[in-house]
Write a protein that holds these residues in place. Sequence first.
Motif, mmCIF file in Angstrom:
data_model
loop_
_atom_site.group_PDB
_atom_site.id
_atom_site.type_symbol
_atom_site.label_atom_id
_atom_site.label_comp_id
_atom_site.label_asym_id
_atom_site.label_seq_id
_atom_site.Cartn_x
_atom_site.Cartn_y
_atom_site.Cartn_z
ATOM 1 N N GLY A 94 -76.609 -6.528 -81.759
ATOM 2 C CA GLY A 94 -76.672 -7.295 -80.504
ATOM 3 C C GLY A 94 -75.475 -6.940 -79.701
ATOM 4 N N GLY A 95 -75.321 -7.678 -78.519
ATOM 5 C CA GLY A 95 -74.273 -7.417 -77.294
ATOM 6 C C GLY A 95 -73.930 -8.681 -76.757
ATOM 7 N N MET A 96 -72.887 -8.392 -75.930
ATOM 8 C CA MET A 96 -72.431 -9.393 -75.187
ATOM 9 C C MET A 96 -71.802 -8.801 -73.826
ATOM 10 N N LEU A 97 -72.017 -9.504 -72.832
ATOM 11 C CA LEU A 97 -71.185 -9.198 -71.360
ATOM 12 C C LEU A 97 -70.695 -10.492 -70.925
ATOM 13 N N SER A 98 -69.487 -10.005 -70.454
ATOM 14 C CA SER A 98 -68.557 -11.167 -69.946
ATOM 15 C C SER A 98 -67.779 -10.912 -68.883
ATOM 16 N N SER A 99 -67.423 -11.657 -67.898
ATOM 17 C CA SER A 99 -66.653 -11.603 -66.765
ATOM 18 C C SER A 99 -65.165 -11.455 -67.280
ATOM 19 N N ALA A 100 -64.357 -10.682 -66.837
ATOM 20 C CA ALA A 100 -63.123 -10.704 -67.326
ATOM 21 C C ALA A 100 -62.110 -10.503 -66.285
ATOM 22 N N ARG A 101 -60.659 -10.519 -66.482
ATOM 23 C CA ARG A 101 -59.570 -10.008 -65.561
ATOM 24 C C ARG A 101 -58.736 -8.765 -66.450
ATOM 25 N N VAL A 102 -58.550 -7.723 -66.058
ATOM 26 C CA VAL A 102 -57.550 -6.798 -66.550
ATOM 27 C C VAL A 102 -56.531 -6.202 -65.729
ATOM 28 N N GLU A 103 -55.339 -6.716 -65.701
ATOM 29 C CA GLU A 103 -54.265 -6.336 -65.078
ATOM 30 C C GLU A 103 -54.437 -6.710 -63.749
ATOM 31 N N GLN A 104 -54.973 -8.063 -63.718
ATOM 32 C CA GLN A 104 -54.941 -8.712 -62.226
ATOM 33 C C GLN A 104 -56.311 -8.403 -61.497
#
Length: 227
Positions: free
Chosen positions: A56-66
């Motif tokens: 399976g897999g997941m796609l998520s919104s995120a914030r990396v280094e602002q």
Amino acid sequence: MAVGIACVAVGAHAQVSGNATLLSDYRFRGVSLSDDKPAAQASINFDALSSGWYAGGMLSSARVEQKDVAQLLGYGGYAQRLGADFSWEAGLTYSRFTGHDAYPYAEAYGGLAWKRLVARLYYTPDYFNSGVPAWYLDLDGSQPLSTHWYLFGHVGWLRRNGELSTDHTTRYRTDLHAGLGFTLKPFDFQLGWSGVLGSHGSSYFFGYPVDESVSRDAWIASLSYAW
């Protein structure tokens, strides 16, 4: 994701399932990967039923280094029952972010499940592409209170290998997440507290590509739709 893998791997009746989730804060092993901000996720799971293989897999919104990015996380493994209440599993995960700094890394894991408890041990030689090996042990569980209400809990323990700088005094980190859930299929609502205990040094030192200002603990609400 961890509880979802267990459900699909050892007890699913459908070959394909998925869910979409809105969260007030996306916490991964106790660390906010959304800078203490809301996030949206979608996942899909495939179970080969009698063969024991799953993926399976997941796609998520995120914030990396602002910066606003997306996290892509995939997994695959094999699970087998040991009796009416016990099962074991083993597999691999792979994670990366979109953008210039992807922080890609892979983990191998093995786990045991008993009724509603699942324990897993993960190992990676390169946690979040930091060049540092890490072990992670987690325990997840839930307890029904009624037809719709339930309690859930998680405890995780991270051990970071490699050298310690003079600014840090430990290579261990413990995270907790516990709360109350309400399910009315196909919807599921959770409200819980997430926190990090007993560690020194920043989240970045442990490999997480997050801003230094993110909080160590928070109340988190989530709403999921499963299909």
